[in-house]
Design a protein around this motif. Structure first.
Motif, mmCIF file in Angstrom:
data_model
loop_
_atom_site.group_PDB
_atom_site.id
_atom_site.type_symbol
_atom_site.label_atom_id
_atom_site.label_comp_id
_atom_site.label_asym_id
_atom_site.label_seq_id
_atom_site.Cartn_x
_atom_site.Cartn_y
_atom_site.Cartn_z
ATOM 1 N N GLU A 182 8.826 21.505 90.012
ATOM 2 C CA GLU A 182 8.834 20.605 88.948
ATOM 3 C C GLU A 182 8.995 21.077 87.634
ATOM 4 O OE1 GLU A 182 4.365 19.682 89.673
ATOM 5 O OE2 GLU A 182 4.877 18.022 90.800
ATOM 6 N N GLU A 183 9.093 22.347 87.539
ATOM 7 C CA GLU A 183 9.481 22.901 86.125
ATOM 8 C C GLU A 183 11.017 22.743 85.981
ATOM 9 O OE1 GLU A 183 9.264 27.258 83.913
ATOM 10 O OE2 GLU A 183 7.941 26.936 85.536
ATOM 11 N N ALA A 184 11.824 23.093 87.078
ATOM 12 C CA ALA A 184 12.871 22.675 87.126
ATOM 13 C C ALA A 184 13.410 21.376 86.773
ATOM 14 C CB ALA A 184 13.706 23.232 88.287
ATOM 15 N N ASP A 185 12.562 20.392 87.215
ATOM 16 C CA ASP A 185 13.139 19.129 87.171
ATOM 17 C C ASP A 185 13.022 18.596 85.693
ATOM 18 O OD1 ASP A 185 13.255 18.600 89.560
ATOM 19 O OD2 ASP A 185 11.215 17.702 89.786
ATOM 20 N N ARG A 186 11.732 19.195 84.959
ATOM 21 C CA ARG A 186 11.552 19.037 83.298
ATOM 22 C C ARG A 186 12.964 19.720 82.455
ATOM 23 N NH1 ARG A 186 6.250 20.060 85.253
ATOM 24 N NH2 ARG A 186 6.511 22.243 84.842
ATOM 25 N N LEU A 187 13.234 20.663 83.150
ATOM 26 C CA LEU A 187 14.504 21.254 82.441
ATOM 27 C C LEU A 187 15.836 20.522 82.678
ATOM 28 C CD1 LEU A 187 14.493 25.095 82.897
ATOM 29 C CD2 LEU A 187 14.085 23.838 81.016
ATOM 30 N N ILE A 188 15.808 20.055 83.859
ATOM 31 C CA ILE A 188 17.095 19.040 84.130
ATOM 32 C C ILE A 188 17.111 17.680 83.278
ATOM 33 C CG2 ILE A 188 18.020 17.783 86.032
ATOM 34 C CD1 ILE A 188 17.162 19.749 87.843
ATOM 35 N N VAL A 189 15.977 17.138 83.275
ATOM 36 C CA VAL A 189 15.785 15.978 82.255
ATOM 37 C C VAL A 189 16.111 16.283 80.858
ATOM 38 C CG1 VAL A 189 14.030 14.389 81.339
ATOM 39 C CG2 VAL A 189 14.092 14.857 83.830
ATOM 40 N N ALA A 190 15.752 17.549 80.365
ATOM 41 C CA ALA A 190 16.175 17.937 78.930
ATOM 42 C C ALA A 190 17.509 17.951 78.729
ATOM 43 C CB ALA A 190 15.236 19.131 78.766
ATOM 44 N N LEU A 191 18.038 18.575 79.756
ATOM 45 C CA LEU A 191 19.567 18.817 79.699
ATOM 46 C C LEU A 191 20.310 17.353 79.648
ATOM 47 C CD1 LEU A 191 19.872 21.846 81.740
ATOM 48 C CD2 LEU A 191 20.692 21.656 79.637
#
Length: 64
Positions: free
Chosen positions: A37-46
């Motif tokens: 989920e943390e990785a997902d948040r970074l992907i969305v930010a990118l």
């Protein structure tokens, strides 16, 4: 946060996620899910940064 920094952090998270999933033997382990989920948040930010760069090519993308 700058795009390069986010990409580096995402790469680190991907490595940690792979290691943790192998160690736990499950993709449904709560810690694996939390890291995912943390990785997902970074992907969305990118993705938002990339969208902003395409929408406003002459301006700097807003800082997150």
């Amino acid at each position: 946060m700058k795009k390069d920094r986010l990409l580096g952090k995402l790469q680190t998270l991907r490595f940690r996620l792979h290691e943790l999933a192998e160690a736990r033997g499950s993709l449904t382990d709560p810690e694996v899910i939390a890291l995912s989920e943390e990785a997902d948040r970074l992907i969305v930010a990118l993705q938002q940064m990339q969208r902003d760069e395409l929408t406003f090519p002459d301006k700097k993308a807003p800082r997150l």
